[in-house]
Motif scaffolding. Structure first.
Motif, PDB file in Angstrom:
ATOM      1  N   THR A  47      81.853 -18.662  11.919  1.00 27.22           N
ATOM      2  CA  THR A  47      83.115 -18.161  11.373  1.00 27.22           C
ATOM      3  C   THR A  47      82.856 -16.818  10.693  1.00 27.22           C
ATOM      4  O   THR A  47      81.703 -16.411  10.519  1.00 27.22           O
ATOM      5  CB  THR A  47      83.668 -19.137  10.326  1.00 27.22           C
ATOM      6  OG1 THR A  47      82.782 -19.147   9.192  1.00 27.22           O
ATOM      7  CG2 THR A  47      83.804 -20.542  10.889  1.00 27.22           C
TER       8      THR A  47
ATOM      9  N   ARG B   8      80.751  -5.029  22.059  1.00 24.48           N
ATOM     10  CA  ARG B   8      80.587  -6.445  22.386  1.00 24.48           C
ATOM     11  C   ARG B   8      79.161  -6.707  22.887  1.00 24.48           C
ATOM     12  O   ARG B   8      78.676  -6.016  23.784  1.00 24.48           O
ATOM     13  CB  ARG B   8      81.594  -6.849  23.453  1.00 24.48           C
ATOM     14  CG  ARG B   8      81.577  -8.338  23.816  1.00 24.48           C
ATOM     15  CD  ARG B   8      82.540  -8.619  24.969  1.00 24.48           C
ATOM     16  NE  ARG B   8      83.879  -8.185  24.640  1.00 24.48           N
ATOM     17  CZ  ARG B   8      84.766  -8.911  23.953  1.00 24.48           C
ATOM     18  NH1 ARG B   8      84.411 -10.115  23.522  1.00 24.48           N
ATOM     19  NH2 ARG B   8      85.974  -8.446  23.702  1.00 24.48           N
TER      20      ARG B   8
ATOM     21  N   ARG C   8      83.693 -10.982  15.042  1.00 25.24           N
ATOM     22  CA  ARG C   8      84.237 -12.253  15.535  1.00 25.24           C
ATOM     23  C   ARG C   8      83.417 -12.761  16.723  1.00 25.24           C
ATOM     24  O   ARG C   8      82.683 -12.022  17.368  1.00 25.24           O
ATOM     25  CB  ARG C   8      85.701 -12.104  15.940  1.00 25.24           C
ATOM     26  CG  ARG C   8      85.930 -11.196  17.133  1.00 25.24           C
ATOM     27  CD  ARG C   8      87.424 -11.016  17.407  1.00 25.24           C
ATOM     28  NE  ARG C   8      87.683 -10.273  18.628  1.00 25.24           N
ATOM     29  CZ  ARG C   8      87.723  -8.955  18.703  1.00 25.24           C
ATOM     30  NH1 ARG C   8      87.506  -8.228  17.618  1.00 25.24           N
ATOM     31  NH2 ARG C   8      87.979  -8.356  19.861  1.00 25.24           N
TER      32      ARG C   8
ATOM     33  N   VAL D  40      79.556 -23.304  17.703  1.00 26.74           N
ATOM     34  CA  VAL D  40      80.991 -23.584  17.562  1.00 26.74           C
ATOM     35  C   VAL D  40      81.437 -23.505  16.108  1.00 26.74           C
ATOM     36  O   VAL D  40      82.631 -23.454  15.820  1.00 26.74           O
ATOM     37  CB  VAL D  40      81.353 -24.972  18.149  1.00 26.74           C
ATOM     38  CG1 VAL D  40      81.020 -25.021  19.623  1.00 26.74           C
ATOM     39  CG2 VAL D  40      80.644 -26.098  17.392  1.00 26.74           C
TER      40      VAL D  40
ATOM     41  N   TYR E 149      76.697  -9.494  24.636  1.00 27.38           N
ATOM     42  CA  TYR E 149      76.661 -10.729  25.408  1.00 27.38           C
ATOM     43  C   TYR E 149      75.341 -11.470  25.237  1.00 27.38           C
ATOM     44  O   TYR E 149      75.321 -12.711  25.261  1.00 27.38           O
ATOM     45  CB  TYR E 149      76.871 -10.419  26.894  1.00 27.38           C
ATOM     46  CG  TYR E 149      78.247  -9.892  27.220  1.00 27.38           C
ATOM     47  CD1 TYR E 149      79.348 -10.745  27.290  1.00 27.38           C
ATOM     48  CD2 TYR E 149      78.446  -8.536  27.459  1.00 27.38           C
ATOM     49  CE1 TYR E 149      80.611 -10.264  27.593  1.00 27.38           C
ATOM     50  CE2 TYR E 149      79.705  -8.047  27.765  1.00 27.38           C
ATOM     51  CZ  TYR E 149      80.787  -8.912  27.826  1.00 27.38           C
ATOM     52  OH  TYR E 149      82.040  -8.423  28.123  1.00 27.38           O
TER      53      TYR E 149
ATOM     54  N   ASP F 285      83.942 -14.468  20.383  1.00 27.74           N
ATOM     55  CA  ASP F 285      84.955 -14.671  21.413  1.00 27.74           C
ATOM     56  C   ASP F 285      84.668 -15.924  22.224  1.00 27.74           C
ATOM     57  O   ASP F 285      83.562 -16.498  22.165  1.00 27.74           O
ATOM     58  CB  ASP F 285      85.033 -13.448  22.336  1.00 27.74           C
ATOM     59  CG  ASP F 285      86.056 -12.426  21.835  1.00 27.74           C
ATOM     60  OD1 ASP F 285      86.647 -12.664  20.748  1.00 27.74           O
ATOM     61  OD2 ASP F 285      86.256 -11.405  22.505  1.00 27.74           O
ATOM     62  N   GLU F 286      85.660 -16.356  23.005  1.00 27.91           N
ATOM     63  CA  GLU F 286      85.560 -17.614  23.727  1.00 27.91           C
ATOM     64  C   GLU F 286      84.412 -17.623  24.735  1.00 27.91           C
ATOM     65  O   GLU F 286      83.881 -18.681  25.068  1.00 27.91           O
ATOM     66  CB  GLU F 286      86.882 -17.913  24.436  1.00 27.91           C
ATOM     67  CG  GLU F 286      88.033 -18.196  23.475  1.00 27.91           C
ATOM     68  CD  GLU F 286      89.328 -18.490  24.211  1.00 27.91           C
ATOM     69  OE1 GLU F 286      89.322 -18.406  25.464  1.00 27.91           O
ATOM     70  OE2 GLU F 286      90.331 -18.805  23.546  1.00 27.91           O
ATOM     71  N   ASP F 287      84.042 -16.444  25.245  1.00 30.26           N
ATOM     72  CA  ASP F 287      82.970 -16.383  26.235  1.00 30.26           C
ATOM     73  C   ASP F 287      81.580 -16.409  25.603  1.00 30.26           C
ATOM     74  O   ASP F 287      80.566 -16.283  26.303  1.00 30.26           O
ATOM     75  CB  ASP F 287      83.117 -15.152  27.122  1.00 30.26           C
ATOM     76  CG  ASP F 287      83.020 -13.843  26.334  1.00 30.26           C
ATOM     77  OD1 ASP F 287      82.829 -13.902  25.098  1.00 30.26           O
ATOM     78  OD2 ASP F 287      83.141 -12.771  26.959  1.00 30.26           O
ATOM     79  N   GLY F 288      81.519 -16.568  24.280  1.00 24.26           N
ATOM     80  CA  GLY F 288      80.236 -16.629  23.592  1.00 24.26           C
ATOM     81  C   GLY F 288      79.675 -15.286  23.195  1.00 24.26           C
ATOM     82  O   GLY F 288      78.581 -15.208  22.634  1.00 24.26           O
ATOM     83  N   SER F 289      80.419 -14.221  23.460  1.00 28.28           N
ATOM     84  CA  SER F 289      79.974 -12.888  23.056  1.00 28.28           C
ATOM     85  C   SER F 289      80.316 -12.646  21.586  1.00 28.28           C
ATOM     86  O   SER F 289      81.217 -13.277  21.028  1.00 28.28           O
ATOM     87  CB  SER F 289      80.617 -11.813  23.924  1.00 28.28           C
ATOM     88  OG  SER F 289      82.032 -11.800  23.760  1.00 28.28           O
TER      89      SER F 289
END
Length: 405
Positions: free
Chosen positions: A257, A232, A281, A254, A234, A283-287
């Protein structure tokens, strides 16, 4: 064959079959019924994650009693009929002309290098004991690895070292881009957090290969914050990873994809050559989560695609000429390559290549080649039609690859 099942017999004696039937017992029974040549010595199975793996294992045991089986879940099957979104692909090796042994490596998230080496050497010893007197027989190894253990690099490194020159090629299991978990199949057992190694000796000419269709641009990113265990990232260039990447490709974060990641993969330079480090992918935290190992301090290049059809056509044509005609190609294609081909509306041309060169296999979450774990690549083993054996691979190619790794 019934139930929408298709298949063929190849001159080397390998039989292939594929179906999109989602009734496990009917699909397996139809495949088994269509296999005309006996006896079968070994079966590879690439299957939809929508299948109940236990039901599949039980059905295979009934349909192919006493036959060794190995396989994994996928993000789509590959056949001469095209990409298969569901169902299964089955490759049946005859006893004549092929000597095959397999092993499962468990708990790969905390892999013991010595244990892996011992397992690989045991497989090689089994093959040595059953080796024919033919001096021209060739060996290769296939790897199927659980992508969610995040251990492909360690597994491939340990296995390739213990194989002592036997070329390795393979793919990481998939689950239709749901990212919930993959399944490995070995014998009558179901595994996760595992890898399956298949060691093959054959009387037929073979060659392993890889092909990709990207080239680096001048834009670079430095990984400035990452969780290496989770693959991952960040931060890129000390900015939120998704924002920095999206800005570079001209998108709003946003709107990122899998199609975005397929169109603009990142690459790292190793030994003078660029290798993809694809994003799986956001993730919701922008990572950004990657399909390959990634570390802080790594320098990544933004890439742009070349013509995927042209690149694949060139490689398969080269293999066809080298081996005096291709009988069968067992291929491992990154699922992002399929997404990219679909977005560019060239997937029908890819399917034509599958049909022309008898390609079967599956779509992966990562590919293996020699001692490397790769992304956004097509790797495979090409089997020639003739019995006059050529070298397993071009020595110059292997030597240069060994130097890079």
């Amino acid at each position: 064959m019934s139930n929408g099942t298709q298949g063929r017999v190849h001159p080397c004696g390998i039989q292939t079959a594929w179906t999109e039937s989602m009734n496990v017992s009917e699909a397996v029974a139809a495949v088994a019924h269509g296999f005309a040549l006996k006896p079968i010595g070994f079966i590879l199975v690439f299957f939809s994650p929508a299948y109940d793996a236990v039901d599949l294992s039980n059905s295979l045991a009934v349909a192919f009693p006493g036959v060794a089986v190995a396989g994994c879940s996928t993000s789509g099957g590959i056949s001469p009929a095209g990409a298969i979104d569901r169902g299964l692909v089955v490759i049946a090796f005859p006893q004549k002309g092929f000597r095959i042994f397999s092993e499962v490596i468990t708990l790969i998230d905390r892999i013991d290098m010595d244990d892996v080496a011992a397992s690989v050497r045991s497989l090689c010893n089994c093959l040595d004991q059953h080796q024919t007197k033919a001096e021209s027989c060739q060996r290769f190894a296939l790897s199927l690895i659980d992508a969610f253990a995040n251990a492909e690099e360690k597994v491939v490194s340990a296995v390739a070292w213990a194989l002592n020159g036997i070329p390795l090629v393979g793919g990481s299991a998939g689950d239709d881009l749901t990212f919930r978990g993959t399944v490995m199949l070995h014998g009558d057992q179901i595994h996760t957090n595992a890898a399956v190694l298949v060691l093959v000796e054959t009387d037929f000419p073979v060659r392993i290969f890889k092909t990709d269709n990207f080239e680096p641009m001048t834009r670079r990113f430095v990984v400035t914050a990452a969780n290496e265990d989770e693959r991952r990232v960040y931060e890129l260039n000390a900015e939120p990873a998704a924002v920095e990447y999206a800005t570079a490709v001209g998108l709003d974060p946003v709107h990122l994809t899998p199609m975005s990641f397929a169109a603009y993969p990142l690459a790292v330079k190793i030994g003078g050559e660029f290798h993809c480090r694809s994003i799986s992918r956001l993730d919701e935290d922008g990572s950004l989560v990657f399909f390959c190992a990634i570390s802080e301090g790594a320098v990544l290049a933004l890439t742009k695609p070349r013509d995927i059809v042209e690149a694949m056509q060139a490689e398969l044509s080269r293999l066809n000429e080298t081996l005096g005609g291709l009988d069968l190609v067992i291929g491992f294609n990154c699922v992002l390559r399929r997404l990219d081909a679909e977005s560019r509306q060239v997937q029908p041309s890819i399917v034509n290549l599958y049909r022309k060169f008898n390609v079967v296999g599956f779509e992966t979450y990562g590919e293996q080649y020699l001692s490397m774990h790769l992304n956004q690549t097509f790797t495979g083993i090409a089997i020639g039609r003739g019995k006059k054996l050529d070298l397993v691979r071009a020595s110059d190619e292997l030597d240069s690859s060994a130097e890079r790794t």
